[in-house]
Design an enzyme around this catalytic site. Structure first.
Site, mmCIF file in Angstrom:
data_model
loop_
_atom_site.group_PDB
_atom_site.id
_atom_site.type_symbol
_atom_site.label_atom_id
_atom_site.label_comp_id
_atom_site.label_asym_id
_atom_site.label_seq_id
_atom_site.Cartn_x
_atom_site.Cartn_y
_atom_site.Cartn_z
ATOM 1 N N GLN A 183 41.625 35.392 42.018
ATOM 2 C CA GLN A 183 41.509 36.816 42.325
ATOM 3 C C GLN A 183 41.466 37.089 43.826
ATOM 4 O O GLN A 183 41.588 38.232 44.246
ATOM 5 C CB GLN A 183 40.272 37.411 41.649
ATOM 6 C CG GLN A 183 40.388 37.459 40.132
ATOM 7 C CD GLN A 183 39.167 38.072 39.514
ATOM 8 O OE1 GLN A 183 38.154 37.395 39.314
ATOM 9 N NE2 GLN A 183 39.243 39.365 39.221
ATOM 10 N N HIS A 192 40.570 33.639 33.870
ATOM 11 C CA HIS A 192 41.347 33.761 35.111
ATOM 12 C C HIS A 192 41.868 32.403 35.583
ATOM 13 O O HIS A 192 42.978 32.305 36.103
ATOM 14 C CB HIS A 192 40.509 34.397 36.225
ATOM 15 C CG HIS A 192 40.444 35.881 36.166
ATOM 16 N ND1 HIS A 192 41.552 36.693 36.259
ATOM 17 C CD2 HIS A 192 39.386 36.712 36.018
ATOM 18 C CE1 HIS A 192 41.190 37.953 36.177
ATOM 19 N NE2 HIS A 192 39.867 37.998 36.017
ATOM 20 N N CYS A 206 37.666 44.542 34.902
ATOM 21 C CA CYS A 206 38.111 43.415 35.727
ATOM 22 C C CYS A 206 38.400 43.929 37.132
ATOM 23 O O CYS A 206 39.060 44.958 37.296
ATOM 24 C CB CYS A 206 39.368 42.785 35.124
ATOM 25 S SG CYS A 206 40.008 41.402 36.078
ATOM 26 N N LEU A 207 37.908 43.207 38.128
ATOM 27 C CA LEU A 207 38.140 43.618 39.521
ATOM 28 C C LEU A 207 39.623 43.596 39.881
ATOM 29 O O LEU A 207 40.031 44.293 40.805
ATOM 30 C CB LEU A 207 37.351 42.714 40.470
ATOM 31 C CG LEU A 207 35.834 42.773 40.339
ATOM 32 C CD1 LEU A 207 35.176 41.793 41.308
ATOM 33 C CD2 LEU A 207 35.325 44.188 40.560
ATOM 34 N N HIS A 220 35.203 35.271 30.812
ATOM 35 C CA HIS A 220 36.143 36.148 31.525
ATOM 36 C C HIS A 220 36.699 35.433 32.762
ATOM 37 O O HIS A 220 37.909 35.405 32.984
ATOM 38 C CB HIS A 220 35.417 37.444 31.908
ATOM 39 C CG HIS A 220 36.258 38.406 32.681
ATOM 40 N ND1 HIS A 220 36.755 39.551 32.118
ATOM 41 C CD2 HIS A 220 36.689 38.403 33.973
ATOM 42 C CE1 HIS A 220 37.463 40.211 33.039
ATOM 43 N NE2 HIS A 220 37.429 39.534 34.167
ATOM 44 N N GLU A 221 35.800 34.850 33.563
ATOM 45 C CA GLU A 221 36.246 34.161 34.780
ATOM 46 C C GLU A 221 37.026 32.891 34.437
ATOM 47 O O GLU A 221 38.008 32.553 35.105
ATOM 48 C CB GLU A 221 35.057 33.848 35.696
ATOM 49 C CG GLU A 221 34.249 35.058 36.133
ATOM 50 C CD GLU A 221 35.079 36.207 36.700
ATOM 51 O OE1 GLU A 221 36.137 35.959 37.311
ATOM 52 O OE2 GLU A 221 34.660 37.367 36.522
ATOM 53 N N GLY A 266 31.333 38.822 38.659
ATOM 54 C CA GLY A 266 32.021 37.540 38.692
ATOM 55 C C GLY A 266 33.331 37.693 39.437
ATOM 56 O O GLY A 266 33.904 38.786 39.488
#
Length: 165
Positions: free
Chosen positions: A49, A138, A92-93, A134-135, A44
């Site tokens: 991000q 953000h 997390c990226l 999670h997304e 994701g």
């Protein structure tokens, strides 16, 4: 294929709430976000991000297992969440190399607009529900570290900052 730079914590943009999408998300931006997510081995990726402060994200929870199902969620709203939580490790990226235990509902009902402009509502459970939450975090300026208590957060931040050296 255009892979965009991923915004890394503690960049202040990751702590800001995103604006609703008005109009259409450009198709090239969506393609770039999928390219970036796949290149980073993620499942994701939210718009902030990659430095776009708008309420949308891309996800593909099954591509690593050969069951690719790419989705774009524009202006998502979590309509309902199961009351029974589950704790799982999340990466997390934007905070590479660190995983933390995050408690989230096991299932959610989400309403969103697709890239084509159609409005959808569906139930998600398991890893898909976790990825969406999670997304979605953000989009509200929340990262995985924000789910930790003060001591655990301090330890996780120190571990992350040490890995950056």
């Amino acid at each position: 294929m255009t892979v965009r730079p991923i915004v890394r914590w503690p960049d202040p943009r990751l702590s800001q709430k995103c604006a609703p999408v008005e109009g259409v998300v450009p198709a090239d931006l969506i393609r770039d976000m999928f390219d970036t997510m796949y290149a980073a081995q993620g499942r994701g990726l939210a718009a902030p991000q990659v430095g776009v402060m708008q309420r949308f994200f891309v996800m593909d929870c099954g591509w690593k297992e050969g069951e690719s199902a790419p989705m774009v969620m524009i202006n998502p709203v979590i309509m309902a969440a199961e009351r029974i939580p589950e704790v799982m490790e999340e990466g997390c990226l934007s905070i590479p190399g660190i995983t933390v235990a995050v408690e989230r509902p096991k299932a959610v009902t989400v309403q969103w607009t697709a890239a084509e402009g159609d409005i959808h509502m569906a139930d998600f459970d398991g890893f898909e529900a976790r990825c969406i939450q999670h997304e979605f975090d953000h989009l509200n300026g929340v990262v995985t570290l924000d789910h930790l208590g003060p001591e655990a957060r301090s330890t996780a931040e120190a571990d992350y900052l040490e890995k950056l050296k």
